[in-house]
Design a protein around this motif. Structure first.
Motif, PDB file in Angstrom:
ATOM      1  N   ARG B  87       0.833  -1.196   0.000  1.00  0.00           N
ATOM      2  CA  ARG B  87       0.000   0.000   0.000  1.00  0.00           C
ATOM      3  C   ARG B  87       0.872   1.253   0.000  1.00  0.00           C
ATOM      4  O   ARG B  87       0.639   2.185  -0.742  1.00  0.00           O
ATOM      5  CB  ARG B  87      -0.892  -0.020   1.247  1.00  0.00           C
ATOM      6  CG  ARG B  87      -1.791   1.173   1.407  1.00  0.00           C
ATOM      7  CD  ARG B  87      -3.002   1.033   0.488  1.00  0.00           C
ATOM      8  NE  ARG B  87      -3.772   2.270   0.471  1.00  0.00           N
ATOM      9  CZ  ARG B  87      -3.486   3.306  -0.288  1.00  0.00           C
ATOM     10  NH1 ARG B  87      -2.430   3.271  -1.071  1.00  0.00           N
ATOM     11  NH2 ARG B  87      -4.244   4.375  -0.269  1.00  0.00           N
ATOM     12  N   GLU B  88       1.893   1.254   0.861  1.00  0.00           N
ATOM     13  CA  GLU B  88       2.786   2.407   0.964  1.00  0.00           C
ATOM     14  C   GLU B  88       4.122   2.135   0.268  1.00  0.00           C
ATOM     15  O   GLU B  88       4.633   2.959  -0.459  1.00  0.00           O
ATOM     16  CB  GLU B  88       3.046   2.732   2.450  1.00  0.00           C
ATOM     17  CG  GLU B  88       1.829   3.234   3.207  1.00  0.00           C
ATOM     18  CD  GLU B  88       1.455   4.644   2.788  1.00  0.00           C
ATOM     19  OE1 GLU B  88       2.362   5.424   2.443  1.00  0.00           O
ATOM     20  OE2 GLU B  88       0.250   4.955   2.797  1.00  0.00           O
ATOM     21  N   ALA B 118      -8.213  -2.983   0.252  1.00  0.00           N
ATOM     22  CA  ALA B 118      -9.506  -2.318   0.156  1.00  0.00           C
ATOM     23  C   ALA B 118      -9.529  -1.246  -0.931  1.00  0.00           C
ATOM     24  O   ALA B 118     -10.161  -0.219  -0.804  1.00  0.00           O
ATOM     25  CB  ALA B 118      -9.909  -1.710   1.504  1.00  0.00           C
ATOM     26  N   GLN B 119      -8.789  -1.518  -2.015  1.00  0.00           N
ATOM     27  CA  GLN B 119      -8.805  -0.589  -3.137  1.00  0.00           C
ATOM     28  C   GLN B 119      -9.880  -0.980  -4.158  1.00  0.00           C
ATOM     29  O   GLN B 119     -10.119  -0.275  -5.117  1.00  0.00           O
ATOM     30  CB  GLN B 119      -7.450  -0.576  -3.852  1.00  0.00           C
ATOM     31  CG  GLN B 119      -6.318  -0.114  -2.974  1.00  0.00           C
ATOM     32  CD  GLN B 119      -6.428   1.357  -2.658  1.00  0.00           C
ATOM     33  OE1 GLN B 119      -6.439   2.185  -3.549  1.00  0.00           O
ATOM     34  NE2 GLN B 119      -6.533   1.675  -1.380  1.00  0.00           N
ATOM     35  N   ALA B 120     -10.476  -2.149  -3.934  1.00  0.00           N
ATOM     36  CA  ALA B 120     -11.483  -2.600  -4.883  1.00  0.00           C
ATOM     37  C   ALA B 120     -12.441  -3.529  -4.159  1.00  0.00           C
ATOM     38  O   ALA B 120     -12.087  -4.133  -3.147  1.00  0.00           O
ATOM     39  CB  ALA B 120     -10.837  -3.341  -6.049  1.00  0.00           C
ATOM     40  N   THR B 121     -13.657  -3.616  -4.648  1.00  0.00           N
ATOM     41  CA  THR B 121     -14.623  -4.553  -4.106  1.00  0.00           C
ATOM     42  C   THR B 121     -14.752  -5.709  -5.086  1.00  0.00           C
ATOM     43  O   THR B 121     -14.143  -5.704  -6.141  1.00  0.00           O
ATOM     44  CB  THR B 121     -15.994  -3.888  -3.950  1.00  0.00           C
ATOM     45  OG1 THR B 121     -16.406  -3.470  -5.252  1.00  0.00           O
ATOM     46  CG2 THR B 121     -15.923  -2.696  -3.026  1.00  0.00           C
ATOM     47  N   ASP B 169      -1.113   2.238  -5.722  1.00  0.00           N
ATOM     48  CA  ASP B 169      -0.504   3.575  -5.681  1.00  0.00           C
ATOM     49  C   ASP B 169       0.418   3.788  -4.498  1.00  0.00           C
ATOM     50  O   ASP B 169       0.218   4.702  -3.702  1.00  0.00           O
ATOM     51  CB  ASP B 169      -1.605   4.645  -5.621  1.00  0.00           C
ATOM     52  CG  ASP B 169      -1.785   5.277  -6.979  1.00  0.00           C
ATOM     53  OD1 ASP B 169      -0.758   5.434  -7.666  1.00  0.00           O
ATOM     54  OD2 ASP B 169      -2.920   5.590  -7.341  1.00  0.00           O
ATOM     55  N   PRO B 170       1.460   2.975  -4.357  1.00  0.00           N
ATOM     56  CA  PRO B 170       2.361   3.163  -3.220  1.00  0.00           C
ATOM     57  C   PRO B 170       3.179   4.444  -3.420  1.00  0.00           C
ATOM     58  O   PRO B 170       3.238   4.980  -4.526  1.00  0.00           O
ATOM     59  CB  PRO B 170       3.251   1.931  -3.288  1.00  0.00           C
ATOM     60  CG  PRO B 170       3.292   1.589  -4.727  1.00  0.00           C
ATOM     61  CD  PRO B 170       1.945   1.934  -5.274  1.00  0.00           C
ATOM     62  N   SER B 198       6.994   6.474 -12.143  1.00  0.00           N
ATOM     63  CA  SER B 198       7.273   7.117 -10.859  1.00  0.00           C
ATOM     64  C   SER B 198       7.224   8.639 -11.009  1.00  0.00           C
ATOM     65  O   SER B 198       6.852   9.329 -10.061  1.00  0.00           O
ATOM     66  CB  SER B 198       8.612   6.650 -10.284  1.00  0.00           C
ATOM     67  OG  SER B 198       9.604   6.671 -11.258  1.00  0.00           O
ATOM     68  N   ALA B 199       7.547   9.147 -12.196  1.00  0.00           N
ATOM     69  CA  ALA B 199       7.413  10.589 -12.400  1.00  0.00           C
ATOM     70  C   ALA B 199       5.935  10.981 -12.393  1.00  0.00           C
ATOM     71  O   ALA B 199       5.534  11.963 -11.756  1.00  0.00           O
ATOM     72  CB  ALA B 199       8.062  10.988 -13.719  1.00  0.00           C
ATOM     73  N   GLU B 200       5.113  10.166 -13.072  1.00  0.00           N
ATOM     74  CA  GLU B 200       3.676  10.408 -13.139  1.00  0.00           C
ATOM     75  C   GLU B 200       3.048  10.472 -11.750  1.00  0.00           C
ATOM     76  O   GLU B 200       2.185  11.290 -11.474  1.00  0.00           O
ATOM     77  CB  GLU B 200       3.026   9.222 -13.870  1.00  0.00           C
ATOM     78  CG  GLU B 200       2.309   9.539 -15.149  1.00  0.00           C
ATOM     79  CD  GLU B 200       1.983   8.243 -15.863  1.00  0.00           C
ATOM     80  OE1 GLU B 200       1.351   7.365 -15.228  1.00  0.00           O
ATOM     81  OE2 GLU B 200       2.371   8.096 -17.041  1.00  0.00           O
ATOM     82  N   ARG B 201       3.470   9.548 -10.885  1.00  0.00           N
ATOM     83  CA  ARG B 201       2.820   9.413  -9.578  1.00  0.00           C
ATOM     84  C   ARG B 201       3.611  10.067  -8.471  1.00  0.00           C
ATOM     85  O   ARG B 201       3.288   9.893  -7.303  1.00  0.00           O
ATOM     86  CB  ARG B 201       2.653   7.918  -9.254  1.00  0.00           C
ATOM     87  CG  ARG B 201       1.831   7.212 -10.290  1.00  0.00           C
ATOM     88  CD  ARG B 201       1.969   5.715 -10.132  1.00  0.00           C
ATOM     89  NE  ARG B 201       1.277   5.054 -11.251  1.00  0.00           N
ATOM     90  CZ  ARG B 201       0.430   4.057 -11.118  1.00  0.00           C
ATOM     91  NH1 ARG B 201       0.189   3.560  -9.938  1.00  0.00           N
ATOM     92  NH2 ARG B 201      -0.155   3.528 -12.163  1.00  0.00           N
ATOM     93  N   GLN B 202       4.689  10.749  -8.804  1.00  0.00           N
ATOM     94  CA  GLN B 202       5.572  11.375  -7.822  1.00  0.00           C
ATOM     95  C   GLN B 202       5.993  10.380  -6.756  1.00  0.00           C
ATOM     96  O   GLN B 202       5.929  10.632  -5.558  1.00  0.00           O
ATOM     97  CB  GLN B 202       4.871  12.569  -7.176  1.00  0.00           C
ATOM     98  CG  GLN B 202       4.491  13.597  -8.214  1.00  0.00           C
ATOM     99  CD  GLN B 202       4.095  14.887  -7.584  1.00  0.00           C
ATOM    100  OE1 GLN B 202       3.500  14.902  -6.510  1.00  0.00           O
ATOM    101  NE2 GLN B 202       4.411  15.985  -8.233  1.00  0.00           N
ATOM    102  N   MET B 203       6.399   9.226  -7.252  1.00  0.00           N
ATOM    103  CA  MET B 203       6.754   8.128  -6.366  1.00  0.00           C
ATOM    104  C   MET B 203       8.268   8.138  -6.180  1.00  0.00           C
ATOM    105  O   MET B 203       9.005   8.474  -7.105  1.00  0.00           O
ATOM    106  CB  MET B 203       6.306   6.855  -7.076  1.00  0.00           C
ATOM    107  CG  MET B 203       6.293   5.600  -6.299  1.00  0.00           C
ATOM    108  SD  MET B 203       5.409   4.357  -7.285  1.00  0.00           S
ATOM    109  CE  MET B 203       6.429   4.276  -8.734  1.00  0.00           C
ATOM    110  N   SER B 204       8.726   7.766  -4.991  1.00  0.00           N
ATOM    111  CA  SER B 204      10.164   7.584  -4.803  1.00  0.00           C
ATOM    112  C   SER B 204      10.528   6.173  -5.233  1.00  0.00           C
ATOM    113  O   SER B 204       9.705   5.262  -5.128  1.00  0.00           O
ATOM    114  CB  SER B 204      10.540   7.751  -3.337  1.00  0.00           C
ATOM    115  OG  SER B 204       9.961   8.912  -2.823  1.00  0.00           O
TER     116      SER B 204
END
Lengths: 341, 550
Positions: B87-88, B118-121, B169-170, B198-204
Motif C-alpha cells: 500500500r505504501e 480495500a482498493q477494490a470490491t 498507488d504506493p 514514478s514521475a507520473e505518480r511522484q513516487m520515490s
C-alpha cells in the motif's frame, strides 16, 4: 474444454491394454496356485469319482486355453463366474463387499487428510520447531504401530473400558435395518432416505476401524505436505505475495498450499491404493465384511472365479483412480492441461 | 520520507550469527530515485528486505531505526506492516517469471492485492485489475488478465509484477535487480517504464542493482555498498568523476565501457602485459545455409533461417541478438548437440553437419569443439567435486586414468587460476568466479580448436567478470583457440571479439568487424541494442586505477 475431454478420452483408452493384461495375468496366476478347487469343494469324505465329477462340472478338465476363452466370453457378458465358496455369482459378492471396503477406506483417508495436511503445514511453517518435532513423532508412531494392534487397542479402550463404541462386529448393529442399496455406502444410503438413526448407527461402527486406518496412513501424507510446503514457501512468488502485503492466511492457503498440492495428491493416490489392498487386517479385527477378507478367503479355497474377480475389480479401480488423479492435476495446475492438448 | 539510521541486520546460521548489514544510514526524499549498487553479498537486497520486514528465516534487525513518514517500521506491529506493504511501499524482484504465482491468473493476482488493501470490491476488482495492467502499458489488457505467467514473455511478466506493485498507488517502489534475466532492449523498456510511472505518480524509487551503468542512467543519487556497509554516496556525475573510496574506483574500473581494453578492467597491480592471439589465416569453420525447423503447435517454426559465415582460426566471433533470435539454436547446432534441418557445417575441412548429433559423442572431432555454459552453477554436477568435473571429459574422451589424469587436472587448474586446494570442493562450496573457472577448465581440458561460450559471464559480478574475460583472452592467446562468444552485452563483445554477427528472427542482419559495426551500425536492431546498453556518464575517467596509483 473439448481439448480436456479429448485428453481424458485418450487416458481411458490407454487403460485398455492394462485391463487386458490384468485379465491374462490373473487367470494364469490363479491356475498356477497350489491347491485343487475340486478337492476342496468336494469335501473331506469325497472319493476319486465324485471329485472327477465336480471337476467336470466346474469345467476344470478342459485345457487351459479353452478355460480362458470361456472365461473371457463370460466376462464380455458381464459374468464374473460363480464363487464356489459362497455359491453366489462373483459379481453379486463384489457389489456387496466392495462398497464396504471403499466406505471404510475413503472415510479413513478423509480423516487422515484432515489431520495430516494441517499437521504438515504447521510443521513446514516452523521447521525445526517444537511443533515440527511433535508432528514427526505423532505420524511416526502412527505408521510404526501395526494396524491390527492399533485396532485391538482402540477396541479395548473405547468398547471394553469406556463403552463408547458399539461392538466391533460388522457394518451395522443388528438392531438397525440395512438401508436400501443405492450406492452401497451405508452412510450415503441412509442419508438419502433420511434415516438418521441408521446413519449414526453406521457411523459408530465405522469410527474405530476408520481411525485405525487413518492413524496408519497419516505419515506419508503429512511428510509430503511438509516437504512440498517447505519448498513452495521458499520460492520467489511467496516473497512477492508477502511484499504486496497479503495476509499470512492468503499467502499460506491461497498461494502456497495450492502449489504444494500436486505431490500431495500423488501421495494420496498411492496411499489409497495400498490401503484398499492392505486393509484386510483391519477388516478381520472389526469383522468388517469387506473385499480384503473376501479375497483372502477365496485365495485359501482356490476359488478361481472369486480371486480373478477381485483382481480384475481392483485393477479397474486403480485405472479409475489414476484417471481421477490425472484430471485433478490438470485442474490444479494450468500448465499440465496445456501440454496435454 | 524514508530514513534508515545505523541499521544492522543479523542472520542466525548454524555457524553462529552473521552480520549481513552494518551501520547503514540512508535518507530518501519524496520523488527521489536512489540507486543501491554493490556486488553479490554486499547486503543491498537484505537492506531493502529489512525495511519491508520480509527478511528470510533467521534474519532480524538488530540495530538502528527505520522511519517511514513518521512510522517506526522496526517496531510497528505485524498487522500494521501488512498495511504498509503493497500500500505504501511496494517491491519488484529479479526473475519476474518466478516472482509470480505460476498457477494463478495474473489478473487474479492483481485483484488479490487490490482487495487486500480495500482498493477494490468484488464488483469492480476485475475492471481495476485491467486498468492496472493498462497502466503498465500492456496491450490487450483484457485478454492478458486471463493469462497464466507461463504464457507470457519475461518482459511481460515483469510488467505484471510492476502492475501488482503499483496497483495500490504506493509512495515508494523498491526494485531489486529488476532487469536481471531480461534482454538488454527489454531492460531498457522496463527501466524507462519505471521511471515514467514514478514521475507520473511522484513516487520515490530505490533501485538495487549490480550494474553501475544502469544505476547511473536511472538514479538521482547512488550509494555503494560493500560487505554490508555503505562505502560511498553521491550523484552519478560526482561518483563517477571523482570516486573517493577505492572500492568504488575498482567497481567503476571493472565495468565494461567504451574505449577501455579488457586489461583496464583489472586493478592496476594485477595487470599483465596483453598477449595478442595469433591466427594462421586458415578457415576453421565454414557454415553454409544452415536451417533449423522445429515442429510447433501451429505448424513448423523456423528458428534459424539459412545462416552462412566463415570463421578464421585463432579469431573470435560474437553472436549477438535478443532472446528468441536463434543464437542458442545456432550454437547448439555448431556444438553438434542439435541436428540442422538443412545446410553444411564444415569444420576443419570435414562436413560435421552430416554426422547425426546422437553419434557425435563418439566422433573423433568431439574433442575439438567444446562449450562453456551460461550458468556456472547449473552446468556443474552438484555431486561432483571440481576435480571430478574437470576430469570428466578427460576420462570419457581422452581415456586418461590414474596419475596422468591427476596431473592433467592439476595443470588445467593452474591454467585457469584455480587454487589446487579447491579441487576437492563441491560446487556449492565454491564462489561464482571459481565455478566459472571450473567450467572453463573442463571445456579446455581436451585442447579444443573451437570453444563456444554462451554468455559465460552473465551471472557474475563485474569485478569477477573482468577477471574471467581476461582469463579467456589469455587462454585464447596461449592455446590458439578460436572462440564463438554468444552474448547480449555489446560492451563485453567489443572488448573480446574481432568479428560480430547480429541475429534477428533466425537471420543474420548485420556482420563485420566489431569496432566497425559498433561505431557505425547499419541495421535498426544493432542501433537499438547499442542504444539500450547503459553507459557510464561521460565524466567517468578513462582509467580510474591510474589516479589511485598516483
Amino acid at each position: 474444454m473439448s481439448g480436456r475431454l479429448k485428453s481424458i478420452g485418450l487416458r481411458v483408452l490407454q487403460a485398455v491394454p492394462v485391463v487386458i493384461g490384468v485379465v491374462v495375468v490373473s487367470f494364469v496366476l490363479t491356475r498356477a496356485l497350489p491347491g485343487d478347487p475340486a478337492v476342496y469343494f468336494a469335501g473331506a469324505a469325497a472319493d476319486e469319482q465324485s471329485i472327477q465329477q465336480i471337476r467336470e462340472a466346474l469345467g476344470l478338465d478342459k485345457s487351459l486355453l479353452q478355460q480362458f476363452l470361456i472365461y473371457v466370453g463370460d466376462l464380455l457378458h458381464g459374468d464374473f463366474g460363480q464363487s464356489i465358496m459362497t455359491g453366489q455369482p462373483v459379481a453379486d459378492d463384489l457389489i456387496r463387499k466392495l462398497p464396504a471396503s471403499l466406505e471404510l477406506t475413503l472415510l479413513a483417508l478423509c480423516m487422515s487428510c484432515g489431520l495430516a495436511v494441517p499437521l504438515g503445514i504447521m510443521a513446514a511453517r516452523n521447521p525445526g520447531s517444537l511443533q515440527d518435532h511433535l508432528c514427526r513423532m505423532v505420524v511416526t508412531a502412527g505408521v510404526s504401530l501395526p494396524t491390527f494392534f492399533t485396532g485391538v487397542l482402540l477396541i479395548y479402550v473405547f468398547y471394553y473400558l469406556l463403552g463408547w463404541a458399539p461392538s466391533p462386529l460388522g457394518r451395522l448393529d443388528f438392531i438397525y435395518i440395512e438401508p436400501d442399496t443405492v450406492t452401497g455406502f451405508y452412510l450415503i444410503d441412509s442419508a438419502i432416505i433420511g434415516d438418521w438413526e441408521v446413519f449414526f448407527g453406521a457411523l459408530k461402527q465405522l469410527a474405530l476401524p476408520a481411525i485405525t486406518l487413518a492413524l496408519f496412513t497419516m505419515a506419508p501424507i503429512a511428510r509430503m505436505t511438509r516437504a512440498a510446503m517447505l519448498s513452495v514457501l521458499s520460492s520467489d512468488f511467496i516473497r512477492t505475495a508477502r511484499a504486496a502485503g497479503l495476509t499470512e492466511r492468503k499467502v499460506l492457503y491461497g498461494y502456497a498450499l495450492r502449489n504444494a498440492l500436486l505431490p500431495v495428491v500423488t501421495t494420496l493416490g498411492m496411499v489409497f491404493s495400498f490401503t484398499l489392498g492392505a486393509n484386510v487386517l483391519v477388516e478381520k479385527v472389526f469383522a468388517w465384511p469387506g473385499i480384503g477378507s473376501y479375497a483372502v478367503e477365496a485365495l485359501v479355497a482356490s476359488d478361481y472365479a472369486a480371486v480373478q474377480g477381485f483382481v480384475l475389480s481392483m485393477a479397474l479401480l486403480f485405472v479409475a483412480l489414476n484417471l481421477i488423479i490425472d484430471i485433478s492435476y490438470s485442474l490444479i495446475d494450468p500448465r499440465i492441461g496445456f501440454e496435454a492438448r | 520520507m524514508l530514513e534508515l539510521r545505523n541499521l544492522g541486520v543479523t542472520f542466525q546460521t548454524r555457524k553462529g550469527p552473521v552480520e549481513a548489514v552494518r551501520d547503514v544510514s540512508l535518507k530518501l526524499a519524496k520523488g527521489e530515485s536512489l540507486g543501491i549498487v554493490g556486488e553479490s553479498g554486499s547486503g543491498k537486497s537484505v537492506t531493502s528486505y529489512a525495511l519491508m520486514r520480509i527478511l528470510d528465516r533467521g534474519g532480524s534487525i538488530t540495530a538502528g531505526d527505520v522511519t517511514y513518514s513518521g512510522i517506526d517500521l522496526r517496531r510497528a506491529a505485524e498487522r500494521d506492516m501488512l498495511d504498509v506493504r503493497g500500500r505504501e511501499i511496494s517491491m519488484i524482484f529479479q526473475n519476474p517469471r518466478a516472482a509470480l504465482n505460476p498457477i494463478r491468473k495474473v489478473g487474479a493476482q492483481i485483484e488479490d492485492v487490490l482487495r487486500r488493501h480495500a482498493q477494490a470490491t468484488r464488483y469492480d476488482a476485475r475492471a481495476k485489475a485491467i486498468a492496472a495492467l493498462e497502466a503498465v502499458r500492456i496491450r490487450d489488457a483484457e485478454a492478458r488478465y486471463e493469462a497464466y505467467p507461463f504464457e507470457l514473455s519475461g518482459g511481460m511478466c515483469q510488467r505484471v509484477v510492476i502492475a501488482i506493485a503499483l496497483a495500490c498507488d504506493p509512495r515508494l517502489l523498491i526494485a531489486d535487480e529488476p532487469t536481471t534475466g531480461l534482454d538488454i532492449t527489454t531492460q531498457k523498456t522496463v527501466m524507462d517504464l519505471i521511471r515514467e510511472l514514478s514521475a507520473e505518480r511522484q513516487m520515490s524509487t530505490i533501485t538495487i542493482t549490480h550494474d553501475l551503468g544502469l544505476a547511473a542512467e536511472y538514479c538521482d543519487r547512488i550509494v555503494v555498498m560493500k560487505d554490508g556497509a555503505l562505502v560511498e554516496e553521491g550523484t552519478p556525475e560526482a561518483l563517477f568523476s571523482n570516486a573517493r573510496h577505492p572500492y568504488t574506483r575498482k567497481l567503476i574500473a571493472a565495468t565494461p565501457r567504451l574505449n577501455a581494453s579488457i586489461r583496464e578492467l583489472l586493478p592496476a597491480d594485477t595487470r599483465t602485459p596483453y598477449r595478442p592471439s595469433r591466427s594462421d589465416g586458415e578457415t576453421l569453420l565454414k557454415v553454409r545455409d544452415l536451417v533449423k525447423t522445429f515442429q510447433g503447435k501451429s505448424g513448423p517454426v523456423q528458428a534459424v533461417k539459412g545462416v552462412s559465415f566463415d570463421l578464421t582460426q585463432g579469431t573470435s566471433l560474437a553472436l549477438v541478438g535478443e532472446s528468441g533470435c536463434g543464437k542458442s539454436t545456432l550454437s547448439s547446432m555448431l556444438t553438434r548437440l542439435l541436428d540442422p534441418t538443412l545446410g553444411q557445417i564444415e569444420f576443419d575441412g570435414e562436413d560435421l553437419g552430416a554426422v547425426p548429433a546422437r553419434n557425435f559423442a563418439r566422433h573423433p572431432r568431439r574433442r575439438d569443439i567444446q562449450m562453456v555454459f551460461q550458468d556456472a552453477t547449473d552446468s556443474l554436477n552438484p555431486r561432483f567435486t571440481a576435480a571430478q568435473s574437470i576430469a570428466a571429459p578427460l576420462r570419457k574422451i581422452a581415456k586418461l586414468r590414474g596419475t596422468a589424469l591427476k596431473n592433467r587436472v592439476a595443470e588445467l587448474a593452474d591454467q585457469v587460476g584455480l587454487p589446487q586446494s579447491l579441487l576437492h570442493r563441491f560446487p556449492h562450496q565454491l564462489s561464482g568466479g571459481q565455478k566459472a573457472r571450473v567450467g572453463i577448465a573442463r571445456a579446455i581440458a581436451l585442447n579444443p580448436k573451437l570453444l563456444i561460450l554462451d554468455e559465460p559471464t552473465a551471472a557474475l559480478d563485474v569485478s569477477i567478470q573482468a577477471v574471467v574475460l581476461n582469463l579467456l583472452a589469455d587462454l585464447r592467446a596461449d592455446l590458439g583457440m578460436t572462440y564463438i562468444f554468444v552474448s547480449h552485452d555489446l560492451q563485453v563483445v567489443r572488448m573480446l571479439c574481432d568479428q560480430v554477427l547480429v541475429m534477428q528472427a533466425g537471420e543474420i542482419v548485420e556482420r563485420g568487424a566489431t569496432a566497425h559495426v559498433m561505431d557505425a551500425p547499419q541495421h535498426p536492431l544493432t542501433r537499438s541494442l547499442i542504444e539500450a546498453t547503459p553507459k557510464l556518464p561521460s565524466t567517468a575517467f578513462e582509467d580510474p586505477i591510474k589516479e589511485v596509483a598516483e
